[in-house]
Design a protein around this motif. Structure first.
Motif, PDB file in Angstrom:
ATOM      1  N   CYS A 115       0.838  -1.208   0.000  1.00 19.82           N
ATOM      2  CA  CYS A 115       0.000   0.000   0.000  1.00 19.82           C
ATOM      3  C   CYS A 115       0.867   1.251   0.000  1.00 19.82           C
ATOM      4  O   CYS A 115       0.610   2.211  -0.733  1.00 19.82           O
ATOM      5  CB  CYS A 115      -0.917   0.008   1.222  1.00 19.82           C
ATOM      6  SG  CYS A 115      -2.325  -1.123   1.144  1.00 19.82           S
ATOM      7  N   ALA A 116       1.905   1.249   0.851  1.00 15.71           N
ATOM      8  CA  ALA A 116       2.790   2.414   0.935  1.00 15.71           C
ATOM      9  C   ALA A 116       3.557   2.619  -0.369  1.00 15.71           C
ATOM     10  O   ALA A 116       3.773   3.750  -0.812  1.00 15.71           O
ATOM     11  CB  ALA A 116       3.758   2.247   2.101  1.00 15.71           C
ATOM     12  N   SER A 117       3.972   1.525  -1.000  1.00 21.76           N
ATOM     13  CA  SER A 117       4.756   1.617  -2.241  1.00 21.76           C
ATOM     14  C   SER A 117       3.938   2.186  -3.385  1.00 21.76           C
ATOM     15  O   SER A 117       4.464   2.893  -4.248  1.00 21.76           O
ATOM     16  CB  SER A 117       5.289   0.230  -2.629  1.00 21.76           C
ATOM     17  OG  SER A 117       6.132  -0.282  -1.637  1.00 21.76           O
ATOM     18  N   ASN A 118       2.627   1.863  -3.409  1.00 23.47           N
ATOM     19  CA  ASN A 118       1.801   2.200  -4.565  1.00 23.47           C
ATOM     20  C   ASN A 118       0.874   3.384  -4.338  1.00 23.47           C
ATOM     21  O   ASN A 118       0.174   3.799  -5.264  1.00 23.47           O
ATOM     22  CB  ASN A 118       0.968   0.982  -4.979  1.00 23.47           C
ATOM     23  CG  ASN A 118       1.832  -0.190  -5.403  1.00 23.47           C
ATOM     24  OD1 ASN A 118       2.778  -0.011  -6.160  1.00 23.47           O
ATOM     25  ND2 ASN A 118       1.536  -1.380  -4.918  1.00 23.47           N
ATOM     26  N   SER A 119       0.823   3.926  -3.129  1.00 23.28           N
ATOM     27  CA  SER A 119      -0.111   5.011  -2.845  1.00 23.28           C
ATOM     28  C   SER A 119       0.395   6.327  -3.427  1.00 23.28           C
ATOM     29  O   SER A 119       1.603   6.557  -3.551  1.00 23.28           O
ATOM     30  CB  SER A 119      -0.319   5.160  -1.338  1.00 23.28           C
ATOM     31  OG  SER A 119       0.883   5.544  -0.705  1.00 23.28           O
ATOM     32  N   GLN A 120      -0.564   7.190  -3.769  1.00 21.65           N
ATOM     33  CA  GLN A 120      -0.225   8.512  -4.292  1.00 21.65           C
ATOM     34  C   GLN A 120      -0.168   9.561  -3.194  1.00 21.65           C
ATOM     35  O   GLN A 120       0.251  10.684  -3.412  1.00 21.65           O
ATOM     36  CB  GLN A 120      -1.270   8.924  -5.343  1.00 21.65           C
ATOM     37  CG  GLN A 120      -1.352   7.978  -6.526  1.00 21.65           C
ATOM     38  CD  GLN A 120      -0.016   7.805  -7.219  1.00 21.65           C
ATOM     39  OE1 GLN A 120       0.637   8.791  -7.565  1.00 21.65           O
ATOM     40  NE2 GLN A 120       0.403   6.572  -7.409  1.00 21.65           N
ATOM     41  N   GLY A 121      -0.626   9.196  -2.004  1.00 23.95           N
ATOM     42  CA  GLY A 121      -0.640  10.128  -0.888  1.00 23.95           C
ATOM     43  C   GLY A 121      -1.297   9.480   0.309  1.00 23.95           C
ATOM     44  O   GLY A 121      -1.634   8.291   0.308  1.00 23.95           O
ATOM     45  N   MET A 122      -1.520  10.279   1.351  1.00 21.63           N
ATOM     46  CA  MET A 122      -2.061   9.744   2.587  1.00 21.63           C
ATOM     47  C   MET A 122      -3.469   9.164   2.403  1.00 21.63           C
ATOM     48  O   MET A 122      -3.817   8.132   2.972  1.00 21.63           O
ATOM     49  CB  MET A 122      -2.085  10.849   3.649  1.00 21.63           C
ATOM     50  CG  MET A 122      -2.468  10.362   5.031  1.00 21.63           C
ATOM     51  SD  MET A 122      -1.329   9.096   5.641  1.00 21.63           S
ATOM     52  CE  MET A 122       0.136  10.089   5.891  1.00 21.63           C
ATOM     53  N   THR A 123      -4.297   9.832   1.598  1.00 18.15           N
ATOM     54  CA  THR A 123      -5.670   9.366   1.416  1.00 18.15           C
ATOM     55  C   THR A 123      -5.704   8.006   0.740  1.00 18.15           C
ATOM     56  O   THR A 123      -6.394   7.091   1.192  1.00 18.15           O
ATOM     57  CB  THR A 123      -6.481  10.379   0.590  1.00 18.15           C
ATOM     58  OG1 THR A 123      -6.483  11.636   1.268  1.00 18.15           O
ATOM     59  CG2 THR A 123      -7.911   9.906   0.416  1.00 18.15           C
ATOM     60  N   SER A 124      -4.965   7.867  -0.358  1.00 16.89           N
ATOM     61  CA  SER A 124      -4.991   6.581  -1.063  1.00 16.89           C
ATOM     62  C   SER A 124      -4.373   5.482  -0.203  1.00 16.89           C
ATOM     63  O   SER A 124      -4.805   4.331  -0.249  1.00 16.89           O
ATOM     64  CB  SER A 124      -4.264   6.681  -2.407  1.00 16.89           C
ATOM     65  OG  SER A 124      -2.892   6.970  -2.235  1.00 16.89           O
ATOM     66  N   PHE A 125      -3.368   5.828   0.612  1.00 15.90           N
ATOM     67  CA  PHE A 125      -2.789   4.849   1.518  1.00 15.90           C
ATOM     68  C   PHE A 125      -3.821   4.401   2.548  1.00 15.90           C
ATOM     69  O   PHE A 125      -3.957   3.208   2.848  1.00 15.90           O
ATOM     70  CB  PHE A 125      -1.566   5.430   2.230  1.00 15.90           C
ATOM     71  CG  PHE A 125      -1.051   4.552   3.347  1.00 15.90           C
ATOM     72  CD1 PHE A 125      -0.342   3.396   3.061  1.00 15.90           C
ATOM     73  CD2 PHE A 125      -1.293   4.871   4.678  1.00 15.90           C
ATOM     74  CE1 PHE A 125       0.120   2.571   4.076  1.00 15.90           C
ATOM     75  CE2 PHE A 125      -0.834   4.059   5.705  1.00 15.90           C
ATOM     76  CZ  PHE A 125      -0.123   2.905   5.407  1.00 15.90           C
ATOM     77  N   ALA A 126      -4.577   5.342   3.109  1.00 19.78           N
ATOM     78  CA  ALA A 126      -5.582   5.003   4.119  1.00 19.78           C
ATOM     79  C   ALA A 126      -6.660   4.100   3.530  1.00 19.78           C
ATOM     80  O   ALA A 126      -7.075   3.113   4.152  1.00 19.78           O
ATOM     81  CB  ALA A 126      -6.203   6.276   4.688  1.00 19.78           C
ATOM     82  N   LEU A 127      -7.122   4.407   2.308  1.00 18.51           N
ATOM     83  CA  LEU A 127      -8.143   3.568   1.672  1.00 18.51           C
ATOM     84  C   LEU A 127      -7.602   2.170   1.408  1.00 18.51           C
ATOM     85  O   LEU A 127      -8.304   1.173   1.596  1.00 18.51           O
ATOM     86  CB  LEU A 127      -8.614   4.203   0.363  1.00 18.51           C
ATOM     87  CG  LEU A 127      -9.887   5.045   0.431  1.00 18.51           C
ATOM     88  CD1 LEU A 127      -9.695   6.247   1.342  1.00 18.51           C
ATOM     89  CD2 LEU A 127     -10.307   5.501  -0.965  1.00 18.51           C
ATOM     90  N   CYS A 128      -6.351   2.092   0.968  1.00 15.82           N
ATOM     91  CA  CYS A 128      -5.732   0.796   0.693  1.00 15.82           C
ATOM     92  C   CYS A 128      -5.555   0.004   1.981  1.00 15.82           C
ATOM     93  O   CYS A 128      -5.879  -1.177   2.054  1.00 15.82           O
ATOM     94  CB  CYS A 128      -4.390   1.015   0.013  1.00 15.82           C
ATOM     95  SG  CYS A 128      -3.437  -0.490  -0.306  1.00 15.82           S
ATOM     96  N   ALA A 129      -5.045   0.674   3.028  1.00 19.78           N
ATOM     97  CA  ALA A 129      -4.776  -0.005   4.291  1.00 19.78           C
ATOM     98  C   ALA A 129      -6.051  -0.527   4.937  1.00 19.78           C
ATOM     99  O   ALA A 129      -6.068  -1.602   5.546  1.00 19.78           O
ATOM    100  CB  ALA A 129      -4.060   0.951   5.247  1.00 19.78           C
ATOM    101  N   ALA A 130      -7.131   0.228   4.813  1.00 21.87           N
ATOM    102  CA  ALA A 130      -8.389  -0.163   5.452  1.00 21.87           C
ATOM    103  C   ALA A 130      -9.218  -1.100   4.590  1.00 21.87           C
ATOM    104  O   ALA A 130     -10.228  -1.628   5.060  1.00 21.87           O
ATOM    105  CB  ALA A 130      -9.213   1.089   5.777  1.00 21.87           C
ATOM    106  N   GLY A 131      -8.793  -1.335   3.350  1.00 19.47           N
ATOM    107  CA  GLY A 131      -9.594  -2.105   2.401  1.00 19.47           C
ATOM    108  C   GLY A 131     -10.196  -3.390   2.933  1.00 19.47           C
ATOM    109  O   GLY A 131     -11.410  -3.602   2.855  1.00 19.47           O
ATOM    110  N   PRO A 132      -9.396  -4.291   3.527  1.00 25.86           N
ATOM    111  CA  PRO A 132      -9.959  -5.571   3.978  1.00 25.86           C
ATOM    112  C   PRO A 132     -10.803  -5.473   5.248  1.00 25.86           C
ATOM    113  O   PRO A 132     -11.409  -6.452   5.644  1.00 25.86           O
ATOM    114  CB  PRO A 132      -8.703  -6.427   4.242  1.00 25.86           C
ATOM    115  CG  PRO A 132      -7.597  -5.736   3.547  1.00 25.86           C
ATOM    116  CD  PRO A 132      -7.932  -4.299   3.599  1.00 25.86           C
ATOM    117  N   THR A 133     -10.811  -4.307   5.915  1.00 24.89           N
ATOM    118  CA  THR A 133     -11.556  -4.210   7.168  1.00 24.89           C
ATOM    119  C   THR A 133     -12.933  -3.594   6.983  1.00 24.89           C
ATOM    120  O   THR A 133     -13.686  -3.473   7.944  1.00 24.89           O
ATOM    121  CB  THR A 133     -10.767  -3.371   8.204  1.00 24.89           C
ATOM    122  OG1 THR A 133     -10.676  -2.019   7.745  1.00 24.89           O
ATOM    123  CG2 THR A 133      -9.385  -3.944   8.418  1.00 24.89           C
TER     124      THR A 133
END
Length: 646
Positions: A495-513
């Motif tokens: 998620c950190a490698s592919n995110s464009q910023g904090m928002t996209s990282f948060a959406l990616c990180a929370a995806g499975p939850t």
């Protein structure tokens, strides 16, 4: 600023018009078109379409809910074929008792939210203009439970938006990590710095120092080898030196014999469109030898030569058959011609073939059963298709030959390959991997996206990082995070490698939850910046907003959301060939009719919203899959690797 945004969004919405036609394309129209095109192609003739088959065609993952949304021109929120995308997909599927082999179907219960007649009519009474009317209706749906998401993404600062999103989705483990990373773009190194365990950081620093002091690229890559098995070290080195998808495929052969055999066979059958017979060289036993013989046969005589060792009566049966063809009515000449091959029994043959309704193979079988078998083989070999030649002798070859003969007759080359290798789990994995490789851009993407099932997430992330870095010491040092973090943190690194910023990282990180509905709503909130009309249009779809514009001047259930509403028209257009061809019992036809009943007319959800309350409402009001708790701590612990417990 907000006024300009409203003007812009209304310009789009009104451009698509109340007339029911549009020349404007949705932002994700290319994805929608690809998904629908693949579905229509795969579903021809009433064939079932699995979630896995859709991925193989469209290169993205699609659930039943997403399929319907793509068809309805809503946000076509497909799952990318990445570590994080597949993780979120599997959680979403599990919550609905589905898996990747499950069939994709249109489910009426998956229709996006639609405002009810009372809300629409109340807004009509209180609105002077169509713009006012749309603003009013937009604030009443998709669901009050999702309004918090919309509010989060109205905030001006990205960290505030991401933190609000984490709190709204009851994801307490994500909040401190976001605070630790700060407002800068997330990276694997920043995640590593946020880990509380000093030993983990020390291991990473040791690897980074090793890389910086290395004199050669290969030596630098060896610094990362501690977290890999010897076989994976060899693989990582191979990938780092051979960075194209085809070279990556060859590197993967080292993981198992089945991988190598499958790649060669699938490549032969599918990529080169070779004769199935010539692709069987690696199959063991007499069947493989005989397949290769028939693959090189260029004439009937060649095919007879391949078959003769299996029945030594073939040459004699061939000569006798020639005699019968040469003298169809001259009895004495036929007797003389057959005598050298049958001796005194030539007269019996002549008498038999002159009997009405007699068959040559039966007459020969009466003299010698193997002569009868030989005649049947000769007739079979007369076919011009070389693969038919092997089929003619498969029973005589014995062993696996009859099964193989059935395999190579399958027109689906992928299915033929699976059949030839034996339908085993490892072969299925290998076949899927090499089907995925065909769409890879480079060795790193192949490893990240195509090796699910043969590497765990951390190993995949680590090997991909090494392959991507090549000889760049700086990039190799960045791979230390994936090398030392625990396996369940690999997705966060991705998620950190592919995110464009904090928002996209948060959406990616929370995806499975969070469940699928909340994931879609969150993406819509980001796209629209929390704007109510844009948010409603994204979650419910342009078609719903287009239909709403008719309600301002017309009657609900008749002029808008009636039997021929834009939702029904769009579905029929999306699946035109499938809805017009196969008849009323086709599953797509039945689903479109059911969705039409729900979205238009006196018994629709517009007039009776309770029809979809049940599971649909619980799905919206309880964002966490598989949990009845308002704050499902167990789900967070199990699925969110950001609880750094090293």
């Amino acid at each position: 600023m907000l006024g300009r945004f409203f003007s812009w969004i209304f310009g789009i919405l009104l451009a698509v018009g109340s007339v029911g036609t549009s020349s404007a394309a949705a932002p994700d129209s290319a994805v929608s078109k690809k998904v629908i095109s693949c579905y229509n192609e795969l579903a021809k003739g009433g064939a079932q379409v699995s979630i896995q088959k859709m991925r193989d065609c469209a290169n993205v993952w699609v659930t039943p809910r997403i399929l319907l949304r793509c068809a309805l021109e809503t946000d076509c929120a497909v799952y990318p074929d990445t570590i994080e995308g597949r993780t979120s997909l599997d959680v979403a599927l599990k919550a609905e008792n589905l898996n990747r082999a499950s069939q994709l179907v249109l489910r009426p219960s998956d229709i996006p939210p639609i405002p009810d007649a009372k809300k629409i009519n109340d807004c009509k009474k209180s609105s002077k203009t169509e713009d006012d009317f749309l603003r009013c209706v937009a604030t009443t749906f998709p669901s009050p439970a999702l309004s918090g998401l919309r509010d989060c993404f109205e905030k001006p600062h990205e960290l505030d938006r991401a933190t609000c999103f984490a709190k709204t989705t009851n994801n307490p483990a994500l909040v401190p990590v976001l605070a630790c990373i700060g407002s800068d773009k997330p990276s694997p190194q920043k995640l590593l710095n946020c880990a509380a365990n000093a030993d983990v950081k020390a291991k990473a620093e040791k690897i980074q120092q090793c890389i910086q002091s290395a004199q050669q690229a290969q030596t630098a890559r060896d610094c990362l080898a501690a977290s890999l098995t010897p076989k994976e070290v060899v693989l990582a080195q191979c990938l780092a030196n051979n960075r194209s998808p085809s070279a990556a495929a060859s590197c993967l052969d080292q993981l198992s014999p089945d991988m190598a055999k499958s790649r060669k066979l699938v490549g032969c059958l599918v990529e080169n469109h070779s004769s199935p017979l010539s692709c069987g060289a690696d199959l063991a036993g007499p069947a493989a030898q005989k397949m290769m013989c028939f693959a090189s046969a260029r004439s009937t005589a060649d095919k007879l030569a391949c078959a003769t060792p299996l029945n030594l009566e073939l040459p004699r049966a061939t000569q006798i058959s020639e005699c019968v063809k040469r003298y169809p009515s001259a009895t004495d000449e036929l007797t003389s011609c057959a005598a050298p091959f049958l001796g005194g029994e030539s007269q019996k043959l002549v008498a038999c073939v002159r009997t009405p309704n007699s068959k040559m193979d039966g007459c020969l079988a009466a003299l010698n059963p193997r002569l009868g078998d030989a005649k049947r083989t000769i007739d079979c070999l007369a076919s011009s298709d070389p693969s038919r030649g092997f089929d003619c002798v498969a029973a005589q070859v014995g062993g696996d030959a009859p099964r193989i003969a059935g395999c190579i007759k399958n027109p689906d080359r992928n299915a033929a390959a699976l059949c030839l290798l034996g339908d085993k789990p490892e072969v299925r994995v290998a076949q899927r991997v090499y089907g995925c490789i065909a769409t890879g851009r480079d060795a790193s993407s192949v490893i990240l996206n195509c090796t699910d099932g043969i590497m765990d997430d951390r190993t995949r992330q680590n090997v991909a990082c090494v392959a991507r870095a090549g000889s760049d010491k700086g990039q190799l040092a960045g791979c230390a995070a994936s090398a030392v973090l625990p396996p369940d943190a690999a997705r966060m690194v991705s998620c950190a490698s592919n995110s464009q910023g904090m928002t996209s990282f948060a959406l990616c990180a929370a995806g499975p939850t969070i469940n699928e509905e909340w994931r879609i709503a969150a993406e819509c909130a980001v796209q629209t910046g929390g704007n109510p009309v844009g948010f409603a249009g994204c979650t419910a779809g342009r078609l719903t907003v287009r239909e709403l514009t008719k309600c301002f001047t017309g009657q609900v259930g008749k002029d808008c959301f009636g039997p021929n509403n834009t939702v029904v028209i769009s579905l029929n257009n999306a699946f035109k060939d499938l809805t017009q061809g196969p008849g009323p019992n086709n599953e797509v036809v039945k689903a479109v009719k059911a969705i039409g009943d729900l979205t238009g007319g006196p018994n629709s959800v517009i007039n009776n919203p309770s029809q979809l309350t049940g599971s649909r409402e619980s799905f919206v009001n309880k964002p966490f899959p598989g949990s009845s708790e308002s704050v499902p701590n167990k789900t967070v612990r199990d699925l969110n690797p950001l609880n750094w417990k090293f």
